[in-house]
Design a protein around this motif. Structure first.
Motif, PDB file in Angstrom:
ATOM      1  N   ALA A   1      11.957  -6.336   1.837  1.00  0.00           N
ATOM      2  CA  ALA A   1      13.111  -6.940   2.516  1.00  0.00           C
ATOM      3  C   ALA A   1      13.233  -6.423   3.947  1.00  0.00           C
ATOM      4  CB  ALA A   1      14.389  -6.649   1.735  1.00  0.00           C
ATOM      5  N   LYS A   2      12.953  -5.135   4.160  1.00  0.00           N
ATOM      6  CA  LYS A   2      12.997  -4.572   5.515  1.00  0.00           C
ATOM      7  C   LYS A   2      11.952  -5.230   6.408  1.00  0.00           C
ATOM      8  CE  LYS A   2      12.686  -0.167   4.435  1.00  0.00           C
ATOM      9  NZ  LYS A   2      12.662   1.321   4.568  1.00  0.00           N
ATOM     10  N   ILE A   3      10.747  -5.396   5.861  1.00  0.00           N
ATOM     11  CA  ILE A   3       9.668  -6.008   6.641  1.00  0.00           C
ATOM     12  C   ILE A   3       9.997  -7.461   6.960  1.00  0.00           C
ATOM     13  CG2 ILE A   3       7.235  -6.684   6.618  1.00  0.00           C
ATOM     14  CD1 ILE A   3       6.731  -4.153   4.899  1.00  0.00           C
ATOM     15  N   GLU A   4      10.513  -8.194   5.967  1.00  0.00           N
ATOM     16  CA  GLU A   4      10.867  -9.596   6.192  1.00  0.00           C
ATOM     17  C   GLU A   4      11.949  -9.728   7.259  1.00  0.00           C
ATOM     18  OE1 GLU A   4       9.551 -12.395   5.209  1.00  0.00           O
ATOM     19  OE2 GLU A   4       7.996 -11.342   4.078  1.00  0.00           O
ATOM     20  N   LEU A   5      12.888  -8.806   7.268  1.00  0.00           N
ATOM     21  CA  LEU A   5      13.939  -8.836   8.284  1.00  0.00           C
ATOM     22  C   LEU A   5      13.354  -8.610   9.678  1.00  0.00           C
ATOM     23  CD1 LEU A   5      16.934  -8.988   9.032  1.00  0.00           C
ATOM     24  CD2 LEU A   5      17.091  -6.525   8.612  1.00  0.00           C
ATOM     25  N   LEU A   6      12.416  -7.690   9.798  1.00  0.00           N
ATOM     26  CA  LEU A   6      11.770  -7.437  11.089  1.00  0.00           C
ATOM     27  C   LEU A   6      10.955  -8.651  11.538  1.00  0.00           C
ATOM     28  CD1 LEU A   6      10.679  -3.746  10.497  1.00  0.00           C
ATOM     29  CD2 LEU A   6      12.307  -4.531  12.226  1.00  0.00           C
TER      30      LEU A   6
ATOM     31  N   GLY B   1       0.810  -1.209   0.000  1.00  0.00           N
ATOM     32  CA  GLY B   1       0.000   0.000   0.000  1.00  0.00           C
ATOM     33  C   GLY B   1       0.841   1.255   0.000  1.00  0.00           C
ATOM     34  N   ARG B   2       1.812   1.327   0.903  1.00  0.00           N
ATOM     35  CA  ARG B   2       2.666   2.517   1.010  1.00  0.00           C
ATOM     36  C   ARG B   2       3.841   2.483   0.033  1.00  0.00           C
ATOM     37  NH1 ARG B   2      -1.032   5.511   3.295  1.00  0.00           N
ATOM     38  NH2 ARG B   2      -1.268   5.283   5.558  1.00  0.00           N
ATOM     39  N   TYR B   3       4.517   1.321  -0.042  1.00  0.00           N
ATOM     40  CA  TYR B   3       5.756   1.249  -0.800  1.00  0.00           C
ATOM     41  C   TYR B   3       5.611   0.571  -2.162  1.00  0.00           C
ATOM     42  CZ  TYR B   3       8.847   3.121   2.811  1.00  0.00           C
ATOM     43  OH  TYR B   3       9.499   3.945   3.692  1.00  0.00           O
ATOM     44  N   HIS B   4       4.374   0.346  -2.605  1.00  0.00           N
ATOM     45  CA  HIS B   4       4.116  -0.155  -3.954  1.00  0.00           C
ATOM     46  C   HIS B   4       4.852  -1.467  -4.252  1.00  0.00           C
ATOM     47  CE1 HIS B   4       2.197   3.682  -5.446  1.00  0.00           C
ATOM     48  NE2 HIS B   4       2.787   4.093  -4.328  1.00  0.00           N
ATOM     49  N   GLY B   5       5.073  -2.278  -3.233  1.00  0.00           N
ATOM     50  CA  GLY B   5       5.692  -3.582  -3.437  1.00  0.00           C
ATOM     51  C   GLY B   5       7.163  -3.545  -3.777  1.00  0.00           C
ATOM     52  N   LYS B   6       7.835  -2.440  -3.491  1.00  0.00           N
ATOM     53  CA  LYS B   6       9.268  -2.342  -3.794  1.00  0.00           C
ATOM     54  C   LYS B   6      10.048  -3.364  -2.971  1.00  0.00           C
ATOM     55  CE  LYS B   6       9.066   2.551  -5.072  1.00  0.00           C
ATOM     56  NZ  LYS B   6       9.482   3.924  -4.708  1.00  0.00           N
ATOM     57  N   GLN B   7      10.990  -4.019  -3.618  1.00  0.00           N
ATOM     58  CA  GLN B   7      11.717  -5.107  -2.979  1.00  0.00           C
ATOM     59  C   GLN B   7      12.486  -4.644  -1.746  1.00  0.00           C
ATOM     60  OE1 GLN B   7      11.662  -8.458  -3.438  1.00  0.00           O
ATOM     61  NE2 GLN B   7       9.916  -7.917  -4.735  1.00  0.00           N
TER      62      GLN B   7
END
Length: 206
Positions: A117-122, A107-113
């Motif tokens: 990657a930041k979310i997956e790391l968290l 929604g916010r970052y338009h699916g940018k990798q």
């Protein structure tokens, strides 16, 4: 009895609240102890952070949203979810980390990798347990938003435009493609009973 963790996902107006209430009634009728919770929120601190997160007057960027979500999620996990599962209860949560991928990552970052990657790391660092089953209530975005518009005044997320929610839908579809064994797509069209039957099948309760 082994505790279980069930999460519900979906865009606005798909009927999560109704489906969750119906499922909990069926589980209790089977003698299962259930803890109902939600994200953001679920614990005392996380509920306070929820108020800030959804405040229409709060001005925050996407990174702040992500970090606020994980701060609330960490407290929610350690105060509510993990103790309940350890004691043998079923936890049924209205949203979990798949929503962060969908709402912030897409929604916010338009699916940018880079954002994903930041979310997956968290998730790797701060989420020690994944849902046993995630139920994605799938309904077209326009119909869902029309339903949601009949509710009370929109919060900070609900006030976004349809393009935002189309991206959120793409995020949920992306998560489903990445985790097909955990995430079950549930057709949210139909009566409450029809949707409940689909949920029961996904959970092996039929």
């Amino acid at each position: 009895m082994q505790g279980k963790f069930i999460s519900f996902e979906g865009t606005e107006g798909v009927g999560k609240t109704t489906a969750i209430e119906a499922l909990i009634t069926r589980l209790v009728d089977r003698g299962i102890q259930v803890v109902r919770t939600r994200e953001p929120g679920g614990s005392e601190l996380a509920e306070q952070l929820r108020q800030l997160f959804l405040n229409p007057n709060a001005n925050m960027n996407a990174d702040t949203e992500i970090l606020l979500m994980f701060a609330a999620r960490s407290d929610h996990l350690h105060q509510v979810i993990l103790p309940a599962i350890k004691s043998g209860k079923w936890v049924v949560s209205d949203r979990f980390f798949d929503s962060t991928v969908a709402y912030q990552g897409f929604g916010r970052y338009h699916g940018k990798q880079a954002a994903l990657a930041k979310i997956e790391l968290l998730i790797e660092q701060f989420v020690p347990i994944y849902p046993d089953v995630t139920l994605w209530l799938d309904l077209d975005v326009v119909t869902g938003m029309q339903r949601a518009a009949k509710r009370s005044a929109a919060d900070r997320l609900e006030a976004n435009d349809i393009a935002f929610f189309e991206r959120v839908y793409q995020g949920l579809a992306y998560q489903h493609s990445q985790h097909p064994n955990r995430i079950h797509r549930i057709d949210a069209n139909g009566t409450v009973a029809e949707v409940a039957a689909r949920i029961d099948t996904a959970l092996g309760l039929d």
